[in-house]
Design a protein around this motif. Structure first.
Motif, PDB file in Angstrom:
ATOM      1  N   HIS A 226      58.786  49.368  56.647  1.00 16.24           N
ATOM      2  CA  HIS A 226      57.983  49.017  56.000  1.00 16.24           C
ATOM      3  C   HIS A 226      59.103  48.702  54.884  1.00 16.24           C
ATOM      4  CE1 HIS A 226      54.631  49.800  59.178  1.00 16.24           C
ATOM      5  NE2 HIS A 226      54.718  50.484  59.105  1.00 16.24           N
ATOM      6  N   GLY A 227      60.347  48.610  55.110  1.00 14.27           N
ATOM      7  CA  GLY A 227      60.879  48.234  54.043  1.00 14.27           C
ATOM      8  C   GLY A 227      61.276  49.026  52.911  1.00 14.27           C
ATOM      9  N   ASN A 228      60.916  50.348  53.829  1.00  9.01           N
ATOM     10  CA  ASN A 228      61.178  51.653  52.575  1.00  9.01           C
ATOM     11  C   ASN A 228      62.392  52.170  53.322  1.00  9.01           C
ATOM     12  OD1 ASN A 228      59.287  51.998  51.132  1.00  9.01           O
ATOM     13  ND2 ASN A 228      57.685  52.139  52.252  1.00  9.01           N
ATOM     14  N   THR A 229      62.895  53.525  52.254  1.00  7.70           N
ATOM     15  CA  THR A 229      64.027  54.457  53.796  1.00  7.70           C
ATOM     16  C   THR A 229      63.099  55.555  54.178  1.00  7.70           C
ATOM     17  OG1 THR A 229      65.435  53.088  51.408  1.00  7.70           O
ATOM     18  CG2 THR A 229      65.826  55.511  52.433  1.00  7.70           C
ATOM     19  N   PHE A 230      64.036  56.049  54.972  1.00  8.12           N
ATOM     20  CA  PHE A 230      63.410  57.795  56.015  1.00  8.12           C
ATOM     21  C   PHE A 230      64.084  58.188  55.222  1.00  8.12           C
ATOM     22  CE2 PHE A 230      63.036  54.655  59.339  1.00  8.12           C
ATOM     23  CZ  PHE A 230      61.510  54.835  59.781  1.00  8.12           C
ATOM     24  N   VAL A 231      63.571  59.547  54.732  1.00  5.38           N
ATOM     25  CA  VAL A 231      63.729  60.618  53.532  1.00  5.38           C
ATOM     26  C   VAL A 231      63.497  62.061  54.862  1.00  5.38           C
ATOM     27  CG1 VAL A 231      63.489  61.806  52.034  1.00  5.38           C
ATOM     28  CG2 VAL A 231      63.757  60.036  51.855  1.00  5.38           C
ATOM     29  N   VAL A 232      64.552  62.625  54.847  1.00  7.98           N
ATOM     30  CA  VAL A 232      64.160  63.724  55.875  1.00  7.98           C
ATOM     31  C   VAL A 232      64.619  64.952  55.576  1.00  7.98           C
ATOM     32  CG1 VAL A 232      65.391  64.885  58.448  1.00  7.98           C
ATOM     33  CG2 VAL A 232      65.124  62.488  57.635  1.00  7.98           C
ATOM     34  N   VAL A 233      63.510  65.750  55.166  1.00 13.13           N
ATOM     35  CA  VAL A 233      63.794  66.792  55.151  1.00 13.13           C
ATOM     36  C   VAL A 233      63.343  68.126  55.304  1.00 13.13           C
ATOM     37  CG1 VAL A 233      62.402  68.680  53.071  1.00 13.13           C
ATOM     38  CG2 VAL A 233      62.732  66.053  52.764  1.00 13.13           C
ATOM     39  N   ASP A 234      65.074  68.565  55.467  1.00 12.58           N
ATOM     40  CA  ASP A 234      65.374  69.884  56.419  1.00 12.58           C
ATOM     41  C   ASP A 234      64.747  71.533  56.019  1.00 12.58           C
ATOM     42  OD1 ASP A 234      67.200  71.262  58.749  1.00 12.58           O
ATOM     43  OD2 ASP A 234      66.436  72.269  57.399  1.00 12.58           O
ATOM     44  N   VAL A 235      63.960  71.819  56.311  1.00 17.93           N
ATOM     45  CA  VAL A 235      63.143  72.907  56.161  1.00 17.93           C
ATOM     46  C   VAL A 235      63.259  74.686  56.802  1.00 17.93           C
ATOM     47  CG1 VAL A 235      62.341  71.826  54.257  1.00 17.93           C
ATOM     48  CG2 VAL A 235      60.746  73.246  56.597  1.00 17.93           C
ATOM     49  N   THR A 236      63.512  75.955  56.333  1.00 13.61           N
ATOM     50  CA  THR A 236      62.676  77.014  56.857  1.00 13.61           C
ATOM     51  C   THR A 236      61.844  77.631  56.718  1.00 13.61           C
ATOM     52  OG1 THR A 236      65.755  76.883  57.488  1.00 13.61           O
ATOM     53  CG2 THR A 236      64.256  78.837  58.066  1.00 13.61           C
ATOM     54  N   VAL A 237      61.475  78.084  57.589  1.00 12.49           N
ATOM     55  CA  VAL A 237      59.909  78.576  57.085  1.00 12.49           C
ATOM     56  C   VAL A 237      59.401  80.475  57.492  1.00 12.49           C
ATOM     57  CG1 VAL A 237      57.284  78.508  57.466  1.00 12.49           C
ATOM     58  CG2 VAL A 237      58.736  76.277  57.081  1.00 12.49           C
ATOM     59  N   LYS A 238      59.381  81.301  56.511  1.00 15.65           N
ATOM     60  CA  LYS A 238      59.370  82.699  57.264  1.00 15.65           C
ATOM     61  C   LYS A 238      58.328  83.142  57.552  1.00 15.65           C
ATOM     62  CE  LYS A 238      61.552  87.249  56.464  1.00 15.65           C
ATOM     63  NZ  LYS A 238      62.620  87.677  56.143  1.00 15.65           N
ATOM     64  N   ASN A 239      57.762  83.585  57.835  1.00  9.95           N
ATOM     65  CA  ASN A 239      55.948  84.487  58.335  1.00  9.95           C
ATOM     66  C   ASN A 239      55.977  85.275  57.328  1.00  9.95           C
ATOM     67  OD1 ASN A 239      53.199  85.458  58.036  1.00  9.95           O
ATOM     68  ND2 ASN A 239      53.675  85.267  60.855  1.00  9.95           N
ATOM     69  N   VAL A 240      56.117  85.832  55.691  1.00 11.70           N
ATOM     70  CA  VAL A 240      55.931  86.677  55.530  1.00 11.70           C
ATOM     71  C   VAL A 240      54.849  87.650  55.422  1.00 11.70           C
ATOM     72  CG1 VAL A 240      57.799  86.126  54.311  1.00 11.70           C
ATOM     73  CG2 VAL A 240      55.974  85.790  53.525  1.00 11.70           C
ATOM     74  N   ASP A 241      53.945  86.684  56.014  1.00 16.37           N
ATOM     75  CA  ASP A 241      52.841  87.662  56.245  1.00 16.37           C
ATOM     76  C   ASP A 241      52.036  88.800  57.021  1.00 16.37           C
ATOM     77  OD1 ASP A 241      49.635  86.916  55.325  1.00 16.37           O
ATOM     78  OD2 ASP A 241      49.042  87.435  56.931  1.00 16.37           O
ATOM     79  N   ASP A 242      51.233  89.147  57.438  1.00 16.11           N
ATOM     80  CA  ASP A 242      51.350  90.381  58.629  1.00 16.11           C
ATOM     81  C   ASP A 242      50.511  90.088  59.126  1.00 16.11           C
ATOM     82  OD1 ASP A 242      48.314  90.063  56.988  1.00 16.11           O
ATOM     83  OD2 ASP A 242      48.301  92.287  56.722  1.00 16.11           O
ATOM     84  N   ARG A 243      50.005  88.462  59.388  1.00 13.46           N
ATOM     85  CA  ARG A 243      48.953  88.346  60.283  1.00 13.46           C
ATOM     86  C   ARG A 243      51.097  87.047  61.593  1.00 13.46           C
ATOM     87  NH1 ARG A 243      44.637  86.146  57.003  1.00 13.46           N
ATOM     88  NH2 ARG A 243      46.597  86.173  55.950  1.00 13.46           N
ATOM     89  N   THR A 244      50.052  86.842  62.306  1.00  9.25           N
ATOM     90  CA  THR A 244      50.958  85.548  63.349  1.00  9.25           C
ATOM     91  C   THR A 244      49.651  84.352  62.944  1.00  9.25           C
ATOM     92  OG1 THR A 244      51.544  87.432  65.528  1.00  9.25           O
ATOM     93  CG2 THR A 244      50.911  84.728  65.552  1.00  9.25           C
ATOM     94  N   PHE A 245      50.442  83.448  62.656  1.00  8.19           N
ATOM     95  CA  PHE A 245      50.375  82.188  62.625  1.00  8.19           C
ATOM     96  C   PHE A 245      50.425  80.135  63.493  1.00  8.19           C
ATOM     97  CE2 PHE A 245      52.594  82.291  58.863  1.00  8.19           C
ATOM     98  CZ  PHE A 245      52.493  80.810  58.667  1.00  8.19           C
TER      99      PHE A 245
END
Length: 222
Positions: A118-137
């Motif tokens: 749609h005339g824009n640029t794609f921006v790809v963001v690479d992240v790492t998520v770590k669960n620091v809770d005491d529950r599974t989600f």
């Protein structure tokens, strides 16, 4: 006469012996009674001591549980002005799931398979998520991030997973995260190129307990 005198003396002697015998029995009865009372008192004291010990143990356990609950519910401040490579803590609402997000890198894409720009640029963001809770989600419980050009007030949401599912070089963040588990993946945005950007998990207007925001320039985008 003499006979009556002897008889009287004999009777007096018998009476004295009887009185002496009664006098000896009385202290024994008192001693037995005192011993029984002392035993009962000792027993009551032992029961009271046991009850106090048990109560102290229960109070100690309750205090530890309260301290642990307080620790889990401790408020985490918003983290703003983070840079690429840094880690921020996010606490989602209303369940207050806690996880850490590390912004690994950001890259431009001129095009993606079967996804219009749609005339824009794609921006790809690479992240790492770590669960620091005491529950599974599940990964679907992660707060949806957003991206904006600093010169603009409009935050863009990522392209839906149904559109980028199956693109070979795009990795989705999906599945369950158990406590201490990590997952690395990509969010893809359609946006105009700009000099500076903000990438955020939660903005001021969002209902989120703790938000995290990164700042980076066009020169840092690969």
């Amino acid at each position: 006469m003499k006979k009556n005198s002897l008889l009287s003396m004999f009777l007096v002697l018998i009476i004295c012996l009887i009185l002496a015998a009664c006098s000896d029995d009385k202290p024994n009865e008192e001693t037995e009674q005192t011993g029984e009372e002392q035993t009962e008192t000792d027993s009551n004291n032992t029961d009271t001591s046991n009850e106090n010990t048990q109560q102290e143990s229960e109070d100690g356990t309750a205090t530890e549980e309260k301290d642990e609950e307080t620790s889990n519910d401790e408020y985490v401040e918003h983290q703003l002005g983070l840079k690429i490579g840094e880690t921020g803590t996010v606490v989602s609402s209303p369940d207050k799931l806690k996880y850490e997000v590390t912004l690994n890198e950001v890259s431009y894409r001129d095009e993606l398979e079967n996804v219009p720009s749609h005339g824009n640029t794609f921006v790809v963001v690479d992240v790492t998520v770590k669960n620091v809770d005491d529950r599974t989600f599940d990964a679907t419980d992660i707060f949806e991030p957003s991206l904006r050009a600093v010169a603009s007030d409009e935050y863009k949401v990522p392209i839906g997973s149904e559109m980028i599912q199956g693109i070979s070089d795009i990795q989705m963040i999906e599945g369950e995260l158990t406590p201490s588990d990590t997952k690395t993946g990509n969010y893809v945005f359609r946006i105009e190129k700009a000099d500076n950007y903000n990438f955020a998990f939660g903005i001021e207007s969002d209902q989120i307990t703790t938000r995290a925001e990164w700042e980076f320039s066009e020169g840092e985008v690969k």
